[in-house]
Design an enzyme around this catalytic site. Sequence first.
Site, PDB file in Angstrom:
ATOM      1  N   THR A  23      -0.529  -1.927   2.081  1.00  0.00           N
ATOM      2  CA  THR A  23       0.649  -2.604   1.862  1.00  0.00           C
ATOM      3  C   THR A  23       1.391  -2.345   0.566  1.00  0.00           C
ATOM      4  O   THR A  23       0.900  -2.499  -0.380  1.00  0.00           O
ATOM      5  CB  THR A  23       0.477  -4.354   1.948  1.00  0.00           C
ATOM      6  OG1 THR A  23       0.078  -4.789   3.181  1.00  0.00           O
ATOM      7  CG2 THR A  23       1.633  -5.165   1.709  1.00  0.00           C
ATOM      8  N   HIS A 173      -5.023  -5.060  13.080  1.00  0.00           N
ATOM      9  CA  HIS A 173      -5.649  -5.718  11.876  1.00  0.00           C
ATOM     10  C   HIS A 173      -6.311  -7.123  12.253  1.00  0.00           C
ATOM     11  O   HIS A 173      -5.557  -7.978  12.214  1.00  0.00           O
ATOM     12  CB  HIS A 173      -4.376  -5.882  10.885  1.00  0.00           C
ATOM     13  CG  HIS A 173      -5.170  -6.113   9.307  1.00  0.00           C
ATOM     14  ND1 HIS A 173      -6.228  -6.416   9.080  1.00  0.00           N
ATOM     15  CD2 HIS A 173      -4.220  -6.252   8.240  1.00  0.00           C
ATOM     16  CE1 HIS A 173      -6.481  -6.500   7.829  1.00  0.00           C
ATOM     17  NE2 HIS A 173      -5.101  -6.433   7.309  1.00  0.00           N
ATOM     18  N   ASN A 176      -9.341  -9.217   6.823  1.00  0.00           N
ATOM     19  CA  ASN A 176      -8.504  -9.904   5.768  1.00  0.00           C
ATOM     20  C   ASN A 176      -7.747 -11.292   5.784  1.00  0.00           C
ATOM     21  O   ASN A 176      -7.030 -11.388   5.080  1.00  0.00           O
ATOM     22  CB  ASN A 176      -7.438  -8.665   5.129  1.00  0.00           C
ATOM     23  CG  ASN A 176      -8.247  -7.485   4.458  1.00  0.00           C
ATOM     24  OD1 ASN A 176      -9.457  -7.654   4.619  1.00  0.00           O
ATOM     25  ND2 ASN A 176      -7.586  -6.359   4.383  1.00  0.00           N
ATOM     26  N   TYR A 178      -5.891 -12.335   8.114  1.00  0.00           N
ATOM     27  CA  TYR A 178      -4.443 -12.527   9.009  1.00  0.00           C
ATOM     28  C   TYR A 178      -4.708 -13.014  10.249  1.00  0.00           C
ATOM     29  O   TYR A 178      -6.007 -13.117  10.710  1.00  0.00           O
ATOM     30  CB  TYR A 178      -3.791 -11.214   8.796  1.00  0.00           C
ATOM     31  CG  TYR A 178      -3.630 -10.900   7.438  1.00  0.00           C
ATOM     32  CD1 TYR A 178      -2.443 -11.491   6.586  1.00  0.00           C
ATOM     33  CD2 TYR A 178      -4.246  -9.729   6.614  1.00  0.00           C
ATOM     34  CE1 TYR A 178      -2.506 -11.145   5.275  1.00  0.00           C
ATOM     35  CE2 TYR A 178      -4.261  -9.582   5.432  1.00  0.00           C
ATOM     36  CZ  TYR A 178      -3.212 -10.238   4.822  1.00  0.00           C
ATOM     37  OH  TYR A 178      -3.065  -9.971   3.328  1.00  0.00           O
ATOM     38  N   ASN A 233      -7.856 -14.611   1.659  1.00  0.00           N
ATOM     39  CA  ASN A 233      -7.303 -15.613   2.350  1.00  0.00           C
ATOM     40  C   ASN A 233      -8.089 -16.825   2.666  1.00  0.00           C
ATOM     41  O   ASN A 233      -7.717 -17.152   3.986  1.00  0.00           O
ATOM     42  CB  ASN A 233      -6.367 -15.010   3.712  1.00  0.00           C
ATOM     43  CG  ASN A 233      -5.302 -14.198   2.563  1.00  0.00           C
ATOM     44  OD1 ASN A 233      -4.542 -14.405   1.787  1.00  0.00           O
ATOM     45  ND2 ASN A 233      -4.926 -12.816   3.259  1.00  0.00           N
TER      46      ASN A 233
HETATM   47  C1  LIG Z   1      -2.322  -2.648  -2.663  1.00  0.00           C
HETATM   48  C2  LIG Z   1      -3.185  -2.411  -1.477  1.00  0.00           C
HETATM   49  C3  LIG Z   1      -2.790  -2.868  -0.449  1.00  0.00           C
HETATM   50  C4  LIG Z   1      -3.550  -3.216   0.792  1.00  0.00           C
HETATM   51  N1  LIG Z   1      -2.863  -3.407   2.036  1.00  0.00           N
HETATM   52  C5  LIG Z   1      -3.584  -3.688   3.174  1.00  0.00           C
HETATM   53  C6  LIG Z   1      -3.380  -3.721   4.324  1.00  0.00           C
HETATM   54  O1  LIG Z   1      -1.913  -3.557   4.353  1.00  0.00           O
HETATM   55  N2  LIG Z   1      -4.042  -3.647   5.309  1.00  0.00           N
HETATM   56  C7  LIG Z   1      -5.293  -3.536   5.337  1.00  0.00           C
HETATM   57  O2  LIG Z   1      -6.228  -3.760   6.308  1.00  0.00           O
HETATM   58  N3  LIG Z   1      -6.141  -3.616   4.136  1.00  0.00           N
HETATM   59  C8  LIG Z   1      -5.175  -3.723   2.814  1.00  0.00           C
HETATM   60  N4  LIG Z   1      -5.728  -3.275   1.568  1.00  0.00           N
HETATM   61  C9  LIG Z   1      -7.136  -2.988   1.640  1.00  0.00           C
HETATM   62  C10 LIG Z   1      -7.332  -1.526   1.577  1.00  0.00           C
HETATM   63  O3  LIG Z   1      -7.136  -0.945   3.130  1.00  0.00           O
HETATM   64  C11 LIG Z   1      -8.747  -1.174   1.329  1.00  0.00           C
HETATM   65  O4  LIG Z   1      -9.700  -1.458   2.317  1.00  0.00           O
HETATM   66  C12 LIG Z   1      -9.158  -2.043  -0.128  1.00  0.00           C
HETATM   67  O5  LIG Z   1      -8.448  -0.945  -1.096  1.00  0.00           O
HETATM   68  C13 LIG Z   1     -10.829  -1.173  -0.462  1.00  0.00           C
HETATM   69  O6  LIG Z   1     -10.849   0.116  -0.332  1.00  0.00           O
HETATM   70  P1  LIG Z   1     -10.746   1.061  -1.722  1.00  0.00           P
HETATM   71  O7  LIG Z   1     -12.151   0.689  -2.423  1.00  0.00           O
HETATM   72  O8  LIG Z   1     -10.961   2.397  -1.088  1.00  0.00           O
HETATM   73  O9  LIG Z   1      -9.450   0.853  -2.296  1.00  0.00           O
HETATM   74  C14 LIG Z   1      -4.856  -3.170   0.535  1.00  0.00           C
HETATM   75  C15 LIG Z   1      -5.480  -2.903  -0.751  1.00  0.00           C
HETATM   76  C16 LIG Z   1      -4.661  -2.668  -1.598  1.00  0.00           C
HETATM   77  C17 LIG Z   1      -5.356  -2.217  -3.077  1.00  0.00           C
END
Ligand SMILES: Cc1cc2nc3c(=O)[nH]c(=O)nc-3n(C[C@H](O)[C@H](O)[C@H](O)COP(=O)(O)O)c2cc1C
Length: 358
Positions: A23, A173, A176, A178, A233
Site C-alpha cells: 500500500t 487479500h 492481515n 482485512y 489489525n
Molecule cells: C509500506 C507497506 C505496505 C504494505 N501494504 C500491503 C498491502 O497492501 N497488502 C498486503 O497484503 N501486504 C502489505 N504489506 C505487507 C507486505 O506485502 C510484506 O508481506 C511485508 O512487508 C513483509 O515482507 P518483506 O519482509 O519482504 O517486506 C505492506 C508492507 C509495507 C511495508
Amino acid sequence: MLFDTFSLRAINLSNRAVMSPLTRSRAVENNTPNGLMATYYSQRASAGLIITEGTSPSPNGLGYARIPGLFNDAHVQGWKLVTDAVHAKGGKIVVQLMHTGRVSHLANLPTGAEVLGPSSDTCPGEMWTDSQGSQLHTPPREMTEADIAAAIHEFATAARLAIDAGFDGIELHAANGYLLEQFLNANINHRTDGYGGTPEERNRLVLEVVRATAKEIGAERVGIRLSPYGVFNATGPSADVDEQYVTLVKELSAFGLMYVHILDHSAIGAPPVPAKLKADLRVAFSGAFILAGGFDKDSAEQALIEGHSDLIAMGRAFLANPDLIDRMRQNEALNSPDPSTFYTPGPQGYTDYPALAG
Ligand SMILES: Cc1cc2nc3c(=O)[nH]c(=O)nc-3n(C[C@H](O)[C@H](O)[C@H](O)COP(=O)(O)O)c2cc1C
C-alpha cells in the site's frame, strides 16, 4: 533458482522473485490510479511478478486514505496506464483485491459508503485520515446476508474489471486482518449464522469469493494471500487455526487456483507460522506456492532450493530498489526503505529510489 523462469499457469514469469503487495497511498484523486503510479510500477517491472498494492473492489472497502479502487470506469482507465507501462517492459502484474472491512474510518470513505464487518466489534487502535488526522476506527455495522452477497458480487465485478484493465490476474487479500480475514478469524468473527461459528463456516465467505471470481475470469487467474498466525489489525491466535487453514487450502486446491501466497510476519514481531504448517499447506495445495515475509536473496534461494516454495515474494526490498533483480544478480548493496514516506503523497520516497548507475 531465484533467477529461473517459472510458468504460473497462463503467465510466464522471467524469474521467481515476486513483488509483494505494498500500500503506497498515491491514488490522490478519487482513489484513481495515475501516471505517477504507472512510473513506480514500471520501474519495478523486472520482478518476475508484481502484485499491486491492496485495491478495493467496493466504495465500502476504501478504508485507508488514498488507496486505489477497482469498481468504476475511471479506475479501469487509471489501472490501464499501469498495466500498459509494466507490460511494455516485459513485466507481469496482478492486482490485489483488498476490502478493508472494519479496518476503516468513515472520513476515508466516499459519500454513501459504510464501514462493515462480520461482527460489530470496533477494530482497536487508530488510523490516519487526511481530513481529521489520526482517528479511532469507525465502529462497523455487522453485515447482513444481503451485504455479504453484495460484497461477493463486488469482488467478482472487480475481477472482471481487472481483466478489462489489462491485469494478468488477481490476488484476493485474505490476510492481515482485512475483510476476508475478518471472516476467517475466530477473534473477530462472532457470527452464529452460516458465515461463522465453526472453522468451516468462517472459511465460507473466502470460498464463495473464490468461486465467484474464478467463475468470472477463470481459476487460473485467481491467487490468494493468507496470513495464519498474523497479529495485524487485532487478528491474533486462535486454537484451531492450523486445521482451519489446511482445510481451507485443500478446498482452494480443488478450484485449481493460480497460487496460494502465505505471509509469515515473524520478521516484524508476530509469532512465526510453524514450519510444519507451511509444509502441510504446501502439500494441501497442488498449484504454485508463494512464501513471503523477511526474505533476502540468500534466504529466498535457500527456500527455493529446499523446495519450500515455488516463488518468493519480497516487499520492502522492492519498495526501495526499483532494480532489485539486477542488484541481487550482481550482489550489489540495496537501498534502505524510508518508512516516513511509505504512505505520503507524491514522488518522494516513491519513484526516486535510485537504480544502479549505467
Ligand atoms: C509500506 C507497506 C505496505 C504494505 N501494504 C500491503 C498491502 O497492501 N497488502 C498486503 O497484503 N501486504 C502489505 N504489506 C505487507 C507486505 O506485502 C510484506 O508481506 C511485508 O512487508 C513483509 O515482507 P518483506 O519482509 O519482504 O517486506 C505492506 C508492507 C509495507 C511495508
